[in-house]
Structures are given as C-alpha cells and as structure tokens.
Design an enzyme around this catalytic site. Sequence first.
Site, PDB file in Angstrom:
ATOM      1  N   GLY A 143      -3.532 -11.365  -6.021  1.00 56.67           N
ATOM      2  CA  GLY A 143      -2.510 -10.363  -5.729  1.00 56.67           C
ATOM      3  C   GLY A 143      -1.281 -10.458  -6.614  1.00 56.67           C
ATOM      4  O   GLY A 143      -0.259  -9.832  -6.336  1.00 56.67           O
ATOM      5  N   TYR A 148      -9.878  -1.477   0.659  1.00 53.93           N
ATOM      6  CA  TYR A 148      -8.789  -0.782  -0.023  1.00 53.93           C
ATOM      7  C   TYR A 148      -9.098   0.713  -0.108  1.00 53.93           C
ATOM      8  O   TYR A 148      -8.267   1.558   0.239  1.00 53.93           O
ATOM      9  CB  TYR A 148      -8.621  -1.387  -1.422  1.00 53.93           C
ATOM     10  CG  TYR A 148      -7.548  -0.766  -2.276  1.00 53.93           C
ATOM     11  CD1 TYR A 148      -6.259  -1.283  -2.295  1.00 53.93           C
ATOM     12  CD2 TYR A 148      -7.833   0.330  -3.093  1.00 53.93           C
ATOM     13  CE1 TYR A 148      -5.269  -0.716  -3.100  1.00 53.93           C
ATOM     14  CE2 TYR A 148      -6.858   0.906  -3.893  1.00 53.93           C
ATOM     15  CZ  TYR A 148      -5.587   0.378  -3.899  1.00 53.93           C
ATOM     16  OH  TYR A 148      -4.622   0.946  -4.703  1.00 53.93           O
ATOM     17  N   SER A 169     -10.995 -15.190 -24.411  1.00 51.85           N
ATOM     18  CA  SER A 169      -9.969 -15.629 -23.473  1.00 51.85           C
ATOM     19  C   SER A 169     -10.064 -17.139 -23.292  1.00 51.85           C
ATOM     20  O   SER A 169     -11.158 -17.693 -23.246  1.00 51.85           O
ATOM     21  CB  SER A 169     -10.184 -14.935 -22.130  1.00 51.85           C
ATOM     22  OG  SER A 169      -9.379 -15.531 -21.135  1.00 51.85           O
ATOM     23  N   HIS A 181       0.807  -1.231   0.000  1.00 50.51           N
ATOM     24  CA  HIS A 181       0.000   0.000   0.000  1.00 50.51           C
ATOM     25  C   HIS A 181       0.840   1.283   0.000  1.00 50.51           C
ATOM     26  O   HIS A 181       0.336   2.355   0.309  1.00 50.51           O
ATOM     27  CB  HIS A 181      -0.972   0.016   1.197  1.00 50.51           C
ATOM     28  CG  HIS A 181      -2.017  -1.056   1.118  1.00 50.51           C
ATOM     29  ND1 HIS A 181      -3.315  -0.807   0.730  1.00 50.51           N
ATOM     30  CD2 HIS A 181      -1.960  -2.394   1.363  1.00 50.51           C
ATOM     31  CE1 HIS A 181      -4.012  -1.947   0.759  1.00 50.51           C
ATOM     32  NE2 HIS A 181      -3.210  -2.918   1.138  1.00 50.51           N
ATOM     33  N   GLY A 189      -7.005 -12.726  -9.130  1.00 49.28           N
ATOM     34  CA  GLY A 189      -7.497 -12.233  -7.843  1.00 49.28           C
ATOM     35  C   GLY A 189      -6.689 -12.708  -6.661  1.00 49.28           C
ATOM     36  O   GLY A 189      -7.208 -12.769  -5.545  1.00 49.28           O
ATOM     37  N   ASP A 214       1.237  -2.270 -10.107  1.00 53.26           N
ATOM     38  CA  ASP A 214       1.057  -3.510 -10.874  1.00 53.26           C
ATOM     39  C   ASP A 214       1.459  -3.335 -12.333  1.00 53.26           C
ATOM     40  O   ASP A 214       2.198  -4.145 -12.896  1.00 53.26           O
ATOM     41  CB  ASP A 214      -0.408  -3.971 -10.809  1.00 53.26           C
ATOM     42  CG  ASP A 214      -0.849  -4.274  -9.392  1.00 53.26           C
ATOM     43  OD1 ASP A 214      -0.015  -4.180  -8.474  1.00 53.26           O
ATOM     44  OD2 ASP A 214      -2.039  -4.586  -9.205  1.00 53.26           O
ATOM     45  N   GLU A 242      -7.955   0.828 -15.579  1.00 55.38           N
ATOM     46  CA  GLU A 242      -8.460   0.045 -14.439  1.00 55.38           C
ATOM     47  C   GLU A 242      -9.241   0.937 -13.471  1.00 55.38           C
ATOM     48  O   GLU A 242     -10.300   0.573 -12.980  1.00 55.38           O
ATOM     49  CB  GLU A 242      -7.299  -0.664 -13.730  1.00 55.38           C
ATOM     50  CG  GLU A 242      -7.768  -1.637 -12.670  1.00 55.38           C
ATOM     51  CD  GLU A 242      -6.835  -2.823 -12.458  1.00 55.38           C
ATOM     52  OE1 GLU A 242      -5.950  -3.078 -13.299  1.00 55.38           O
ATOM     53  OE2 GLU A 242      -7.016  -3.508 -11.427  1.00 55.38           O
TER      54      GLU A 242
HETATM   55  P1  ADP Z   1      -5.316  -9.695  -9.752  1.00 57.45           P
HETATM   56  O1  ADP Z   1      -4.887  -8.566 -10.615  1.00 57.45           O
HETATM   57  O2  ADP Z   1      -4.726  -9.644  -8.377  1.00 57.45           O
HETATM   58  O3  ADP Z   1      -5.113 -11.040 -10.369  1.00 57.45           O
HETATM   59  P2  ADP Z   1      -7.900  -8.485 -10.141  1.00 57.45           P
HETATM   60  O4  ADP Z   1      -9.192  -8.686  -9.478  1.00 57.45           O
HETATM   61  O5  ADP Z   1      -7.300  -7.129 -10.143  1.00 57.45           O
HETATM   62  O6  ADP Z   1      -6.894  -9.550  -9.520  1.00 57.45           O
HETATM   63  O7  ADP Z   1      -8.003  -8.910 -11.673  1.00 57.45           O
HETATM   64  C1  ADP Z   1      -8.533 -10.163 -12.034  1.00 57.45           C
HETATM   65  C2  ADP Z   1      -9.510  -9.983 -13.192  1.00 57.45           C
HETATM   66  O8  ADP Z   1      -8.807  -9.574 -14.390  1.00 57.45           O
HETATM   67  C3  ADP Z   1     -10.203 -11.254 -13.594  1.00 57.45           C
HETATM   68  O9  ADP Z   1     -11.301 -11.535 -12.754  1.00 57.45           O
HETATM   69  C4  ADP Z   1     -10.610 -10.938 -15.022  1.00 57.45           C
HETATM   70  O10 ADP Z   1     -11.746 -10.115 -15.044  1.00 57.45           O
HETATM   71  C5  ADP Z   1      -9.444 -10.118 -15.533  1.00 57.45           C
HETATM   72  N1  ADP Z   1      -8.461 -10.981 -16.226  1.00 57.45           N
HETATM   73  C6  ADP Z   1      -7.157 -11.126 -15.920  1.00 57.45           C
HETATM   74  N2  ADP Z   1      -6.552 -12.015 -16.763  1.00 57.45           N
HETATM   75  C7  ADP Z   1      -7.487 -12.432 -17.629  1.00 57.45           C
HETATM   76  C8  ADP Z   1      -7.492 -13.374 -18.726  1.00 57.45           C
HETATM   77  N3  ADP Z   1      -6.417 -14.055 -19.071  1.00 57.45           N
HETATM   78  N4  ADP Z   1      -8.665 -13.553 -19.373  1.00 57.45           N
HETATM   79  C9  ADP Z   1      -9.771 -12.877 -19.018  1.00 57.45           C
HETATM   80  N5  ADP Z   1      -9.818 -12.007 -17.991  1.00 57.45           N
HETATM   81  C10 ADP Z   1      -8.714 -11.768 -17.297  1.00 57.45           C
HETATM   82 MG    MG Z   2      -5.338  -6.541 -10.257  1.00 60.24          MG
END
Ligand code: ADP
Ligand code: MG
Length: 388
Positions: A125, A222, A69, A36, A123, A173, A161
């Site tokens: 981190g 957050y 995807s 953070h 999701g 990130d 984002e």
């Molecule tokens: P983190 O960045 O920590 O993994 P976030 O909640 O910020 O978690 O981001 C995760 C989200 O990003 C997923 O739920 C999806 O919506 C999107 N995402 C990331 N990678 C992909 C992928 N390869 N295909 C589709 N969506 C993705």
């Molecule tokens: Mg993220």
Amino acid sequence: MEERRRYISEEFNKRYGRLPSIWARAPGRVDLMGSHTDYNMGFVMTMTIDRDTWIAARPREDNQVAIYSCNVPGGALFSLEDIQRDEAVPWTNYVRGVAAEMQASGYKLRGFDGLVHSTIPFGSGLSSSAAIEMATALLFKTLSGLELDPVDMALIGQKAENEFVGVSTGILDQYSSVMGRNGCAILLDCRHLTSEVVRINPSLHVVICNTRAKRNLVGTEYDERRAQCEEGVRLLQRFYPEITALRDVTPAMFEGQRRALPALIARRCQFIIEENQRVLDLAQALPEGRPEPLHALFAASYSGALDLYEIGAPAMSAMMQAMSTAPGAVAARQAGAGFGGSMVALVKGGFLEPFTEHVTKIYQQETKIQPEVDAVQAVPGAMILDWV
Ligand code: ADP
Ligand code: MG
C-alpha cells in the site's frame, strides 16, 4: 545515498558493460486520510515518504529499451516500435505500459538501458507500482526532451497501470509520487487534479506500521467496492440528477435518501461521503497538531473502513490494537486499499522509540508476524537526480 548509488552503478556496469548517465527517482507515498475516495472523485490527504525507486539509465539510439531490476529477477529487452505485454516477466509491464501510453499520447520516445532499484516494500500500500511508473515516465520525458507536466505524467502512469498492466487504481498513487513536498502533506482533489500543500505540525512523527500479512483478493474486492460506489451514484441520481460521483453528495443529501438504497450500498456510500469530509477536516487539524481532533478523525476513518467499507483484515485489527495502546500514539488508521498492508500512526515527538518497541512486541505476540515499523519523512516528488 552514495552507497546505494555505488551499488547500482556496479550492478549496471556488470549488466551493460558501462556506467549509467542519468538517474531518475520517484517516491512511495502513504495516505493520512481518504481511503478509496480517489475513484469517487473526492479528496485525499497524502504524503510522499523517504522510500523511493531509482532508475539508473543510459540512452540507446536503436529504439529499444532494456530493463532490469535489483529487486526482482528477470528483465526484458523490447522494441518501442512494437510494445507487447510480457507474461513471463510481468513486472516489466509497468515500464512497457508507461512507454506504450506515452506513445499512444503522441510522444516520440528515445530508448535506454535501465536498472531499477527500490526501497519501497511491494504490495503493502505504499505505491511501489506508481513509483516505478513515475520514474519511468520522467526518464522517457527527460531523455526524449518532452514537455509533460506532473499531471500528464500521473495520468499516463494511471492509464498504464489500468489498461496495460490490468490493475484498476485511481490517480492517487501516481499523483502523490509526482507532487510530493518536503515536510508537508498534500491535499489532492481527484476530480480537478489540483492540490494544496498542508503543513504537518512539527510536533508529530508519521509512522508506517506494515502488517506484512499476506493480502488476499485485494483486486477483486477493490473492483467490487468501485462497482458498489457506482451503483450508489446511479441510485442517488434519481433524487439528485446533477451528481456524477459520490464526491457530489453531501452528508445531508445522503441522509435524506439513504433509505432508498440497499443496506450494503448505503454503507459503502456513507463511508466515502464521511471519509471525504474527514480529509477536509484533517487539512485544518494537521497543521494545528492538537491530539484530540487528530485522534477522532483517524479513529472514525478506521472504524468506517472496518464496519462500513469492510476493508479490514485480522492483521489490521491486531496492528490497530498495538498502535492505539502504544506510548506517544496520537492517532492511527489504515493506509492504502486495506485488506492488510500498511497502516499509519501519528506519534508525539520524542516517543518514537517506545512506540516502535511496543507496536512490534504487541503485534508480534498476537500474530506471530514481525512487523515493520518506520518513521517516515515527506520528501519532494519525482525528479531527475543526475544527468551527465
Ligand atoms: P504497491 O504499489 O502497493 O507496492 P502493487 O501490487 O500495486 O503494490 O505493485 C507492486 C508491483 O510493482 C510489484 O509486484 C512489481 O511487479 C512492480 N514493481 C514495483 N517496484 C518494482 C521494482 N523496483 N522492480 C521491479 N518491479 C517493481
Ligand atoms: Mg500499486
């Protein structure tokens, strides 16, 4: 790698009836110190990991983008002339958002047919969201022949984002995903958007221990932490009018005035101010590789996260217990925003197997959840893998 490529090519061909002509790749990342601190304009020690997101694509000439995807059902076909949020298939907003922000910055984009494939868990981190954003930005940049440096791309991803997807994040990130270096950590200065490469002593393994516990309320918590830090700055400005972020407050300045702050705000500020200093201290300790200072820095970061910033979770406590008692453990702490997700350990060379075995067994006994324990390597930042 070849197998992955073959798989994605086949899937691409099934969907679009032709093969991809360009491949963009962007890695996930883990923070070794600096929870953070990014939105407080401070420092973070971050490292890219050898889990990444690829987008295979082929340009289109009709101003449209098709995106699917391999990891998530559904996809979209959208026009670059009118980019709308997609409520039905929300993950496509990461791609739409990057396109929208690039256009808002004045870049003329070329469309494509694209297929995403990621080996980053979502999701937890490790920044799968930044990876899809940075791979998308790089793809548009390359196909459209644009001049954008890595910092521009990171800023566009963050804006996408924050404003398009609607998730508030700092720059960490996206910046990590574009700036990564082979075998090294990176010390980021989140105010000046500059970085220094920091060698990780080769006697150490970096091991990610994913709690795989469901994260609740990460978003609201957050936002609350961010607001509390801003409140701290506002109150401290009465004594130090020159400060604009907690990054500007030294531990001595803070100690002088902490009684003027409500107790909760003071705890939040103390954590950030101390965590910032720990990042700088780690820049010394990481190349040296001596276990004692590394252990002390990581332990202080974790206890501050738990007691002062209050971003812990029962699964994190169980994981910390498992990591700290494992053979070869040098140092362990949280990673990402907290509230579950992944944690990170430094492990002595030669101890990967017993470390992994112990952590898996002890954590599972305690939580009944099977964790993911993975040694990771620092890899280069976002790049085009191939363009024919
Ligand atoms: P983190 O960045 O920590 O993994 P976030 O909640 O910020 O978690 O981001 C995760 C989200 O990003 C997923 O739920 C999806 O919506 C999107 N995402 C990331 N990678 C992909 C992928 N390869 N295909 C589709 N969506 C993705
Ligand atoms: Mg993220």
